[in-house]
Scaffold this motif. Structure first.
Motif, mmCIF file in Angstrom:
data_model
loop_
_atom_site.group_PDB
_atom_site.id
_atom_site.type_symbol
_atom_site.label_atom_id
_atom_site.label_comp_id
_atom_site.label_asym_id
_atom_site.label_seq_id
_atom_site.Cartn_x
_atom_site.Cartn_y
_atom_site.Cartn_z
ATOM 1 N N ARG A 1 -10.688 6.784 -9.977
ATOM 2 C CA ARG A 1 -11.395 5.459 -8.837
ATOM 3 C C ARG A 1 -9.556 4.459 -8.966
ATOM 4 O O ARG A 1 -8.846 3.750 -7.921
ATOM 5 C CB ARG A 1 -11.901 4.804 -8.811
ATOM 6 C CG ARG A 1 -13.349 5.591 -7.943
ATOM 7 C CD ARG A 1 -14.553 5.088 -8.256
ATOM 8 N NE ARG A 1 -15.519 5.483 -7.574
ATOM 9 C CZ ARG A 1 -16.763 5.314 -7.888
ATOM 10 N NH1 ARG A 1 -17.021 4.580 -8.333
ATOM 11 N NH2 ARG A 1 -17.956 6.481 -7.106
ATOM 12 N N SER A 2 -9.297 4.492 -10.082
ATOM 13 C CA SER A 2 -8.432 2.657 -10.832
ATOM 14 C C SER A 2 -6.836 4.073 -10.281
ATOM 15 O O SER A 2 -6.276 3.116 -10.098
ATOM 16 C CB SER A 2 -8.477 2.468 -12.400
ATOM 17 O OG SER A 2 -9.591 2.567 -12.147
ATOM 18 N N LEU A 3 -7.375 4.906 -10.433
ATOM 19 C CA LEU A 3 -5.790 5.080 -10.177
ATOM 20 C C LEU A 3 -5.036 6.618 -9.087
ATOM 21 O O LEU A 3 -4.031 6.617 -8.675
ATOM 22 C CB LEU A 3 -4.977 6.837 -11.453
ATOM 23 C CG LEU A 3 -4.932 6.611 -12.577
ATOM 24 C CD1 LEU A 3 -5.103 7.906 -13.443
ATOM 25 C CD2 LEU A 3 -4.169 4.905 -12.976
ATOM 26 N N THR A 4 -6.336 6.476 -7.885
ATOM 27 C CA THR A 4 -5.776 6.644 -6.523
ATOM 28 C C THR A 4 -5.910 5.063 -5.570
ATOM 29 O O THR A 4 -6.369 4.497 -5.383
ATOM 30 C CB THR A 4 -7.460 7.353 -6.223
ATOM 31 O OG1 THR A 4 -7.110 8.325 -7.341
ATOM 32 C CG2 THR A 4 -7.383 7.443 -5.072
ATOM 33 N N SER A 5 -4.406 5.544 -4.821
ATOM 34 C CA SER A 5 -4.520 4.813 -3.760
ATOM 35 C C SER A 5 -4.586 4.818 -1.992
ATOM 36 O O SER A 5 -4.394 6.539 -2.194
ATOM 37 C CB SER A 5 -3.071 4.079 -4.123
ATOM 38 O OG SER A 5 -2.639 3.482 -2.664
ATOM 39 N N VAL A 6 -5.925 4.509 -1.822
ATOM 40 C CA VAL A 6 -6.204 4.923 -0.704
ATOM 41 C C VAL A 6 -5.522 3.495 0.694
ATOM 42 O O VAL A 6 -6.364 2.949 0.382
ATOM 43 C CB VAL A 6 -7.702 5.354 -0.190
ATOM 44 C CG1 VAL A 6 -7.534 5.460 1.263
ATOM 45 C CG2 VAL A 6 -8.370 6.271 -1.129
ATOM 46 N N ASP A 7 -4.794 4.114 1.491
ATOM 47 C CA ASP A 7 -4.189 2.786 2.161
ATOM 48 C C ASP A 7 -5.118 2.972 3.675
ATOM 49 O O ASP A 7 -4.218 4.493 4.163
ATOM 50 C CB ASP A 7 -2.735 2.715 2.823
ATOM 51 C CG ASP A 7 -2.467 2.106 1.040
ATOM 52 O OD1 ASP A 7 -2.768 1.281 0.204
ATOM 53 O OD2 ASP A 7 -1.638 2.597 0.492
ATOM 54 N N THR B 1 -0.909 10.518 -3.792
ATOM 55 C CA THR B 1 -1.549 11.490 -4.668
ATOM 56 C C THR B 1 -1.999 12.267 -4.263
ATOM 57 O O THR B 1 -2.424 13.747 -4.861
ATOM 58 C CB THR B 1 -2.136 10.762 -6.000
ATOM 59 O OG1 THR B 1 -3.551 10.135 -5.237
ATOM 60 C CG2 THR B 1 -1.237 9.603 -6.573
ATOM 61 N N ARG C 1 -13.245 5.193 -2.560
ATOM 62 C CA ARG C 1 -12.475 5.913 -2.754
ATOM 63 C C ARG C 1 -12.348 6.848 -4.001
ATOM 64 O O ARG C 1 -12.496 8.320 -2.975
ATOM 65 C CB ARG C 1 -11.076 5.362 -3.494
ATOM 66 C CG ARG C 1 -10.437 3.733 -3.694
ATOM 67 C CD ARG C 1 -9.303 2.983 -4.669
ATOM 68 N NE ARG C 1 -8.705 2.035 -4.259
ATOM 69 C CZ ARG C 1 -7.991 1.734 -4.915
ATOM 70 N NH1 ARG C 1 -7.880 2.123 -6.413
ATOM 71 N NH2 ARG C 1 -7.911 0.281 -4.621
ATOM 72 N N HIS D 1 -3.022 6.985 4.193
ATOM 73 C CA HIS D 1 -2.216 7.384 3.279
ATOM 74 C C HIS D 1 -2.434 7.007 2.059
ATOM 75 O O HIS D 1 -2.822 6.583 1.653
ATOM 76 C CB HIS D 1 -1.189 6.074 3.382
ATOM 77 C CG HIS D 1 0.231 6.248 2.507
ATOM 78 N ND1 HIS D 1 1.170 5.733 2.018
ATOM 79 C CD2 HIS D 1 0.915 7.879 2.540
ATOM 80 C CE1 HIS D 1 2.242 6.020 1.523
ATOM 81 N NE2 HIS D 1 1.672 7.436 1.619
ATOM 82 N N ILE D 2 -3.035 8.517 1.578
ATOM 83 C CA ILE D 2 -2.751 8.653 -0.066
ATOM 84 C C ILE D 2 -2.196 9.181 -0.168
ATOM 85 O O ILE D 2 -1.708 10.457 -0.372
ATOM 86 C CB ILE D 2 -4.687 9.335 -0.602
ATOM 87 C CG1 ILE D 2 -5.242 8.995 0.580
ATOM 88 C CG2 ILE D 2 -4.633 9.649 -1.565
ATOM 89 C CD1 ILE D 2 -6.668 9.758 0.911
#
Length: 462
Positions: free
Chosen positions: A260-266, A84, A349, A81-82
Motif C-alpha cells: 500500500r505504501s509503495l503503490t501510487s493510485v492517482d 507501477t 489501494r 494512473h498507477i
C-alpha cells in the motif's frame, strides 16, 4: 444485551455448520419452495437505451448519469494512473455510491441449533430471478425510502442492537473495478425473542447454506460476503495467527502495508463523453475494442419488492469471470495463494484477492505474457485437481447477468511471485474482522471453501 455467551459463539456457529438437525424445511423442500416463489416474486427486466431512462439523466455539465433524486448512485468517468501497474494508465466508467449500506443476517437458535433468516430476493440483474439473500440487503437510499416504497423488513434489528447480541459488524469493500470506494456493513445479529418469518423469508442452518453454496447461482454475492465473516471455531482466533502457517500474520500485514505504501493510485474524474477508450452512443457505453463491460439501461417491473417499477443503469460484463484460489499444502496444512491486488476503486489501494480474478475473454487475443499471473495455470488445471467448481452470480442490483466461475484448485507447486503470498484460510478469515483487507471476490470464495466438503473444518476438508 449482555455478551455472557460470546465465548461460546464460535462453537455454536460451528455446531450449526456441522449439524444435520434443522427446525424447518430440509434443503430439497426449500428448493421446491424457492421454485414456487418465482411465481409471485420476480423482476421482469427489459433493456432500454440509457437516454430513455425516465428516472435518470446525464448531467450535461458534470458528464455523469444521476438519479432525479440525487440519491442512490452516479455513473461517472474515471481516469486512472498507477505508475507501477501492468497497465499504467486507463480510463473507464465507474459507479460512485458513497452511501454505506447494510448486509445483515439475523440469527436465532431453534432446537439447540443456530438458524439464519434468509430472504428469497429477486434482483433485476440476476440470471435466474430469485437467489438466497441476507435478511437485510439495502443501500442507505433504499432503507431511508428515497424510492417512496415499503419499509425494509427487519431493519430495526440492525439499527437498534441494544437488546440483541452482535456477532459481527465490520465494513467491507465492494468490487474495486466497478465501484469507487464503496463499503457495506456486514452484520450478524442474534436474537432470543420471537421472530416471525415473513413471506419470502426462511430459517436455514449454516449446514444447509453450505449445501446451497455447492449449487450454481443460488446464494447471492451479498449473502456469501456475510457468511465468509462468520467466526467458526477452527477460525475463531481473530488474530488469524498460526504456528503452522508459511508466513506469520505479522509478516503478511507488513507485506500488505508495504504494498500500500509503495503503490501510487492517482484518480481524476472525467466526463463520460470524454472517455478515450469508450463509446457513448445514447443507448449504452461500451469499450471500443468490445472488452471488459458495458453500461446499459434497464426498465424493471417487480413483484415482491418494496417498489413495483423503476429503471436504472447497470453494468454488464462481457464474458464469464473466473475467481480462483490455487491451493497447496505446507507440512500438511492447506494454504491458498492470495494476491495483493490494486484496483482503482479500493479505499486503501490494495486488498487481498484470489489467485486469479478476471474475465478471461478480455485476454484471449493477447499473448500469454500479457495475461494475469497464474491465469494459464487455472484455465489448464487438471480436472482431478479441482476441489470446487461452481458458477456464482455477482450482485444483481448493479450488475446484469454477470457471473464468475468459482474455483479451488490444488497444486503441488510452490509458486512464487512478489505480488502473491501463501496464507492459511484461518489467516485470511482473521483479517475479515477488519475493514479493507480482503476483497469481495476472496470473501465469496472463502465462503465457498466451507462447502468443499460439507461441513468438515477446512483444514480436514481440503
Amino acid at each position: 444485551m449482555s455478551t455472557d455467551h460470546e465465548a461460546s459463539t464460535p462453537a455454536r456457529l460451528t455446531h450449526s455448520a456441522l449439524s444435520d438437525r434443522h427446525a424447518f424445511d430440509d434443503v430439497e423442500t426449500f428448493l421446491r419452495r424457492m421454485a414456487q416463489a418465482r411465481e409471485h416474486t420476480y423482476t421482469n427486466t427489459a433493456h432500454v437505451p440509457l437516454g430513455d431512462l425516465a428516472q435518470w439523466h446525464t448531467d450535461a455539465e458534470a458528464g455523469v448519469i444521476r438519479h432525479a433524486s440525487g440519491k442512490f448512485f452516479t455513473v461517472q468517468g474515471l481516469d486512472v494512473h498507477i505508475p507501477t501497474g501492468a497497465v499504467p494508465r486507463w480510463d473507464q466508467p465507474i459507479i460512485n455510491q458513497p452511501e454505506i449500506g447494510i448486509l445483515g443476517i439475523l440469527m436465532k437458535e431453534f432446537d439447540g441449533v443456530l438458524h439464519c433468516l434468509m430472504q428469497l430476493k429477486s434482483e433485476p440483474g440476476n440470471c435466474n430471478g430469485i437467489q438466497v439473500s441476507p435478511t437485510v440487503q439495502a443501500t442507505r437510499s433504499n432503507y431511508t425510502r428515497v424510492h417512496g416504497g415499503n419499509p425494509t423488513p427487519y431493519l430495526d434489528y440492525f439499527r437498534d442492537r441494544s437488546q440483541h447480541r452482535v456477532i459481527l459488524d465490520a465494513r467491507q469493500s465492494e468490487q474495486g473495478a466497478w465501484f469507487l470506494r464503496k463499503l457495506n456493513r456486514n452484520m450478524i445479529i442474534e436474537v432470543t425473542g420471537p421472530v416471525e418469518a415473513r413471506e419470502g423469508f426462511h430459517w436455514l442452518t449454516i449446514a444447509q447454506l453450505h449445501e446451497l453454496l455447492a449449487l450454481d447461482d443460488v446464494v447471492n454475492m451479498d449473502a456469501r460476503s456475510v457468511l465468509s465473516c462468520m467466526p467458526f471455531e477452527e477460525w475463531a482466533d481473530r488474530s488469524g495467527d498460526a504456528q503452522d502457517s508459511r508466513h506469520s500474520t505479522a509478516e503478511l500485514l507488513s507485506w500488505i502495508t508495504e504494498r500500500r505504501s509503495l503503490t501510487s493510485v492517482d484518480l481524476r474524474q472525467v466526463r463520460l463523453g470524454d472517455l478515450g477508450e469508450w463509446r457513448a452512443d445514447g443507448a449504452r457505453i461500451s469499450h471500443v475494442p468490445e472488452r471488459f463491460f458495458d453500461v446499459i439501461g434497464v426498465r424493471v417491473e417487480a413483484c415482491g419488492r418494496e417498489v413495483g417499477r423503476w429503471d436504472q443503469p447497470m453494468f454488464a460484463a462481457r464474458g464469464e469471470g473466473v475467481v480462483a484460489f490455487l491451493m497447496t499444502r505446507f507440512d500438511g496444512v492447506p494454504h491458498v495463494l492470495a494476491n495483493a491486488r490494486v484496483e482503482a476503486g479500493y479505499a486503501d489501494r490494495v486488498e487481498l484477492a484470489p489467485t486469479v480474478q478476471c474475465i478471461p475473454d478480455s485476454y484471449r487475443d493477447l499473448p500469454r505474457s500479457k495475461w494475469p499471473p497464474f491465469l494459464d495455470d487455472v484455465l489448464r488445471a487438471d480436472p482431478a485437481a479441482i476441489r470446487y467448481d461452481v458458477l456464482q452470480s455477482e450482485e444483481g442490483g448493479r450488475f446484469y447477468h454477470t457471473r464468475s466461475r468459482h474455483l479451488v484448485i490444488e497444486t503441488g507447486d510452490e509458486l512464487v511471485h512478489p505480488e502473491f503470498r501463501w496464507m492459511t484460510p484461518r489467516q485470511l478469515a482473521g483479517l475479515l474482522w477488519h475493514s479493507n483487507y480482503v476483497n469481495v471476490q476472496a470473501r465469496s470464495l472463502l465462503a465457498c471453501l466451507r462447502a468443499v466438503e460439507r461441513l468438515a473444518p477446512v483444514e480436514r476438508a481440503l
